[in-house]
Each structure stands twice: as structure tokens, then as C-alpha cells.
Design an enzyme around this catalytic site. Structure first.
Site, PDB file in Angstrom:
ATOM      1  CB  CYS A 116       0.743  -9.405  10.505  1.00  6.49           C
ATOM      2  SG  CYS A 116      -0.584 -10.115   9.545  1.00  6.49           S
ATOM      3  CG  HIS A 256       3.141  -6.986   7.690  1.00  5.96           C
ATOM      4  ND1 HIS A 256       3.357  -8.315   7.408  1.00  5.96           N
ATOM      5  CD2 HIS A 256       1.792  -6.833   7.761  1.00  5.96           C
ATOM      6  CE1 HIS A 256       2.192  -8.934   7.319  1.00  5.96           C
ATOM      7  NE2 HIS A 256       1.227  -8.058   7.521  1.00  5.96           N
ATOM      8  CG  ASN A 286      -0.493 -10.255   4.930  1.00  8.43           C
ATOM      9  OD1 ASN A 286       0.344 -10.824   5.619  1.00  8.43           O
ATOM     10  ND2 ASN A 286      -1.384  -9.418   5.446  1.00  8.43           N
TER      11      ASN A 286
HETATM   12  O1  UT7 Z   1      -1.685  -7.961   7.694  1.00  6.99           O
HETATM   13  C1  UT7 Z   1      -2.602  -7.584   8.684  1.00  6.99           C
HETATM   14  C2  UT7 Z   1      -3.028  -6.202   8.509  1.00  6.99           C
HETATM   15  N1  UT7 Z   1      -3.875  -6.069   7.342  1.00  6.99           N
HETATM   16  C3  UT7 Z   1      -3.746  -5.003   6.573  1.00  6.99           C
HETATM   17  O2  UT7 Z   1      -2.882  -4.216   6.780  1.00  6.99           O
HETATM   18  C4  UT7 Z   1      -4.773  -4.799   5.474  1.00  6.99           C
HETATM   19  C5  UT7 Z   1      -5.292  -3.385   5.529  1.00  6.99           C
HETATM   20  N2  UT7 Z   1      -6.351  -3.119   4.560  1.00  6.99           N
HETATM   21  C6  UT7 Z   1      -6.132  -3.058   3.225  1.00  6.99           C
HETATM   22  O3  UT7 Z   1      -5.042  -3.306   2.765  1.00  6.99           O
HETATM   23  C7  UT7 Z   1      -7.251  -2.595   2.352  1.00  6.99           C
HETATM   24  O4  UT7 Z   1      -8.291  -2.077   3.128  1.00  6.99           O
HETATM   25  C8  UT7 Z   1      -7.823  -3.705   1.423  1.00  6.99           C
HETATM   26  C9  UT7 Z   1      -6.794  -4.075   0.382  1.00  6.99           C
HETATM   27  C10 UT7 Z   1      -8.215  -4.925   2.235  1.00  6.99           C
HETATM   28  C11 UT7 Z   1      -9.049  -3.186   0.671  1.00  6.99           C
HETATM   29  O5  UT7 Z   1      -8.723  -2.015  -0.049  1.00  6.99           O
HETATM   30  P1  UT7 Z   1      -9.576  -0.687   0.092  1.00  6.99           P
HETATM   31  O6  UT7 Z   1      -8.996   0.284  -0.811  1.00  6.99           O
HETATM   32  O7  UT7 Z   1      -9.643  -0.335   1.551  1.00  6.99           O
HETATM   33  O8  UT7 Z   1     -10.985  -1.140  -0.457  1.00  6.99           O
HETATM   34  P2  UT7 Z   1     -12.397  -1.012   0.257  1.00  6.99           P
HETATM   35  O9  UT7 Z   1     -12.589  -2.107   1.247  1.00  6.99           O
HETATM   36  O10 UT7 Z   1     -12.633   0.399   0.693  1.00  6.99           O
HETATM   37  O11 UT7 Z   1     -13.343  -1.281  -0.979  1.00  6.99           O
HETATM   38  C12 UT7 Z   1     -13.473  -0.316  -2.047  1.00  6.99           C
HETATM   39  C13 UT7 Z   1     -14.357  -0.916  -3.119  1.00  6.99           C
HETATM   40  C14 UT7 Z   1     -15.649  -1.523  -2.585  1.00  6.99           C
HETATM   41  O12 UT7 Z   1     -16.663  -1.304  -3.533  1.00  6.99           O
HETATM   42  P3  UT7 Z   1     -17.746  -0.129  -3.306  1.00  6.99           P
HETATM   43  O13 UT7 Z   1     -18.434  -0.436  -2.012  1.00  6.99           O
HETATM   44  O14 UT7 Z   1     -16.949   1.143  -3.277  1.00  6.99           O
HETATM   45  O15 UT7 Z   1     -18.628  -0.280  -4.507  1.00  6.99           O
HETATM   46  C15 UT7 Z   1     -15.336  -2.995  -2.540  1.00  6.99           C
HETATM   47  O16 UT7 Z   1     -16.485  -3.796  -2.673  1.00  6.99           O
HETATM   48  O17 UT7 Z   1     -13.646  -1.964  -3.763  1.00  6.99           O
HETATM   49  C16 UT7 Z   1     -14.446  -3.138  -3.754  1.00  6.99           C
HETATM   50  N3  UT7 Z   1     -13.561  -4.291  -3.667  1.00  6.99           N
HETATM   51  C17 UT7 Z   1     -13.079  -4.913  -4.743  1.00  6.99           C
HETATM   52  N4  UT7 Z   1     -13.249  -4.687  -6.060  1.00  6.99           N
HETATM   53  C18 UT7 Z   1     -12.613  -5.491  -6.907  1.00  6.99           C
HETATM   54  C19 UT7 Z   1     -13.073  -4.889  -2.543  1.00  6.99           C
HETATM   55  N5  UT7 Z   1     -12.274  -5.908  -2.898  1.00  6.99           N
HETATM   56  C20 UT7 Z   1     -12.268  -5.944  -4.253  1.00  6.99           C
HETATM   57  C21 UT7 Z   1     -11.635  -6.769  -5.201  1.00  6.99           C
HETATM   58  N6  UT7 Z   1     -11.825  -6.499  -6.503  1.00  6.99           N
HETATM   59  N7  UT7 Z   1     -10.825  -7.785  -4.839  1.00  6.99           N
END
Ligand code: UT7
Length: 332
Positions: A116, A256, A286
Site C-alpha cells: 500500500c 492511504h 482500500n
Molecule cells: O492497507 C494495508 C494496511 N491495512 C490496514 O491498515 C488495515 C488495518 N486493520 C483494520 O482496519 C481493522 O483491524 C479491520 C477493519 C481489518 C478489523 O476491524 P477491528 O475493529 O480491528 O475488528 P477485529 O478484527 O478486532 O474484530 C472485532 C470483532 C470480531 O468478533 P469477536 O471476536 O469480537 O466476536 C470479529 O470476528 O468483529 C468481528 N468482525 C466482523 N463482524 C461483522 C470482523 N469482521 C467483521 C465483519 N462484520 N465484516
């Protein structure tokens, strides 16, 4: 010889027509528009649906539009650097295909891989060639068919990515415009956290790699998120400080477009009001290396000669960085 600066003299982009919105995503995986909007900030993304074509299909179109807009003949181009993580093939390069698709025969062309952060790394490379007096017309193009490496059964990654291409023309100037400073970084600490596990020389494609879904993006979201917030904010603030720029001096911040919360954190750290931040994540998601030039292309009509612009990105590697540039022409 007088000191040369490298200035962007044109920008153009191409996005596919097909819109994949959150409602459609929620028929593919267990998610909702509300979750995606609140946690990421993406409403829809573009997907290249045409059969049998890759990133170069979009790159060819972005560069064609760039040549037309800047009234540049294909034979004038001396160098094409294509930033992509989704090349059409391992070889030949996507840059070679973009050159061929535009009848560009007098340039050397190659791909640059920095995930990225690729546009920043490629723009810095183009800048070095131009400042050295070596070349006068360089195209930096980012082309990403992220849908080709997205697992549409994984709800943690499939809402994130979209397809797009955008390109800039970079030329020398003796005036105080163009790329004026950069901070570019790589730290392999992030190698395990964000990867495409198979398909390269370490783990070539096999039945197993296909069965285990190793040809799509693997991301440990929370780890990447923490690094992205701190690293992007740090370099954006640092490049302002070392160029004695306050928030009043900045016309535009171009971050980004990975997550709205990362963009907000970086803009807050820089003390910038939202009106100065280019944000189109809700429309395109993204698009990896293409996010920054895609923003420049969309905002071009509003840009004015002399605008101070900070570009900032973070991606796999980890790679990250910021570039300070002074815009070189009135966009209207
Ligand atoms: O471009 C390259 C660099 N990449 C980035 O900068 C991305 C950086 N990361 C992020 O933007 C975030 O970490 C994500 C958007 C990928 C994920 O968001 P998050 O707030 O970190 O969510 P998480 O992975 O901590 O998940 C929280 C909860 C989980 O459920 P439990 O375990 O708390 O029950 C996930 O299973 O949200 C759940 N979850 C979803 N729920 C509904 C994860 N994805 C989804 C979804 N819909 N699409």
C-alpha cells in the site's frame, strides 16, 4: 546545472464500473452495512469484472487518459514505474503491458512492489531520476486488482478492498514546486502479519495452496491497525515539523484509504480539520497503492499551484512513509 525539482504535471485515474456495495457483501459473508461503516468506513468498492484481464487493463486506461489530458505523445515518455501488488503475471511486468497498451516504445518500464506504500516509494524513485537530470517525462502508475487476491468467504478481509488504477506524470522544474521532502520506511517486523502466503517462489501454487486458500490476503487486522495508526501519524507529524509546516500551512492531507479510523487518527495528530483531508474510502475502499493518486485525481479540480500537500501511507512489510509536495499547477 541548476537544481531540479520533480513536479507532478498531470494526474488521471480509472475505476471499473461494477459497484460491490455493503448490501451485496452481506449476502456473501456474515456482516452488515452498519458494522462495515462504523469499523472501516467503506460503503462500496469497484470490481473489475471483465474476464481474463488484470491490473494492466486499468493501468492502460489510466495512463491513456493521462497522456490525453497532458497532451503528451507516447514517444515522449522515458520511464514508467508501475506500483502494484497484483501484477497481471509474475513476469513480464505490468509496467511493460501498460507501456504496450499505450504504444509507449521509447521508455524503460518496470514494476515496484511496496504494497500500500507503493505509490510513495515509486514517486520517490521517479523524483530521484528527475533530480539527477536523467529523465524528463516519467509516469508513475499504480494499478491494483485487489479483488483477484480477496477471499470473499472471509468477513474480516473481504469488505476492505477494491480495484482501481491512477497515474501521474512527473517532470523537472527549476522552480520551488514538486516533491520537496520524504520519509520512507520499511520494518520487516510486520512480514507475518500481512501477507499473500502462496504463489511466490517460497511457496509456489499447488493443489494444497489452493485448497487452503493461501492465494488471498492474510491479515491480522488488529496488529496492522495499531502499527498503521502510530507509524502513519508519526511520519505525517514528523514531515510537517522538519519542514516548519503548521496545520495552517497545509492545504491538503492525502492519507492511504485503509480505514476511516486510521485516517482520523493521523489527521488529528497533525491538527488538521476534516475539510483538508482527502477521503474517498467510502466509494472505493482500500485500492492498495492506488489510493493516493486516486485521491489526487478526484481532487485535482480543487488543487491550486503552490498548495502544500502531505501524502502518507502504510502497508505490508511493514512499509510506510510520507511525502511533502508543493502542487505545481491550478487544477481547473
Ligand atoms: O492497507 C494495508 C494496511 N491495512 C490496514 O491498515 C488495515 C488495518 N486493520 C483494520 O482496519 C481493522 O483491524 C479491520 C477493519 C481489518 C478489523 O476491524 P477491528 O475493529 O480491528 O475488528 P477485529 O478484527 O478486532 O474484530 C472485532 C470483532 C470480531 O468478533 P469477536 O471476536 O469480537 O466476536 C470479529 O470476528 O468483529 C468481528 N468482525 C466482523 N463482524 C461483522 C470482523 N469482521 C467483521 C465483519 N462484520 N465484516
Amino acid at each position: 546545472m541548476k537544481d531540479l525539482n520533480a513536479v507532478i504535471t498531470g494526474v488521471a485515474s480509472y475505476v471499473p464500473d461494477y459497484i460491490l456495495d455493503n448490501n451485496e457483501i452481506s449476502t456473501m459473508v456474515d456482516t452488515t452495512d452498519e458494522w462495515i461503516m462504523s469499523r472501516i468506513g467503506i460503503k462500496e468498492r469497484r470490481i473489475l469484472k471483465e474476464e481474463g484481464v488484470g491490473s494492466s487493463y486499468m493501468g492502460v486506461r489510466a495512463v491513456k487518459s493521462l497522456l490525453e489530458k497532458t497532451a503528451t505523445k507516447p514517444e515522449e515518455i522515458e520511464l514508467i514505474i508501475c506500483s502494484t501488488s497484483t501484477p497481471d503475471f509474475t513476469f513480464p511486468s505490468t509496467a511493460a503491458m501498460i507501456a504496450e497498451g499505450n504504444g509507449i516504445k521509447n521508455a524503460f518500464a518496470y514494476d515496484l512492489s511496496a504494497a500500500c506504500s507503493g505509490f510513495l516509494f515509486a514517486l520517490e524513485t521517479a523524483t530521484a531520476f528527475i533530480k539527477a537530470g536523467r529523465y524528463k517525462k516519467v509516469i508513475v502508475v499504480a494499478a491494483e486488482k485487489m479483488s483477484s487476491i480477496t477471499n470473499y468467504t472471509d468477513r474480516t478481509t473481504c469488505p476492505l478492498f477494491g480495484d482501481a488504477s491512477a497515474a501521474v506524470l512527473v517532470e523537472p522544474t527549476e522552480e520551488h514546486f514538486g516533491v520537496l521532502d520524504s520519509i520512507l520506511c520499511t520494518d520487516g517486523v510486520g512480514i507475518p502479519n500481512l501477507q499473500l502466503k502462496a504463489g511466490g517462489s517460497a511457496c509456489p501454487a499447488s493443489h494444497d495452496t489452493v485448497d487452503n486458500n493461501l492465494h488471498t490476503v492474510y491479515q491480522e487486522g488488529q496488529v496492522v491497525f495499531k502499527y498503521a495508526v502510530s507509524r502513519m501519524s508519526d511520519v505525517s507529524a514528523e514531515i510537517m515539523e522538519r519542514n516548519q509546516l503548521t496545520h495552517d500551512d497545509i492545504a491538503w492531507f492525502v492519507p492511504h484509504q485503509a480505514n476511516m479510523r486510521i485516517i482520523d487518527a493521523a489527521a488529528n495528530r497533525m491538527g488538521l480539520e476534516k475539510e483538508k483531508v482527502m477521503i474517498n474510502i467510502q466509494k472505493y475502499g482500500n485500492t492498495s497503492a492506488a489510493t493516493l493518486p486516486l485521491c489526487l485525481s478526484e481532487w485535482e479540480p480543487q488543487l491550486k499551484k503552490g498548495d502544500n500537500i502531505i501524502l502518507s501511507a502504510f502497508g505490508a512489510g511493514f512499509t510506510w512513509g510520507a511525502i511533502y509536495l508543493k502542487w505545481g499547477y491550478d487544477g481547473k
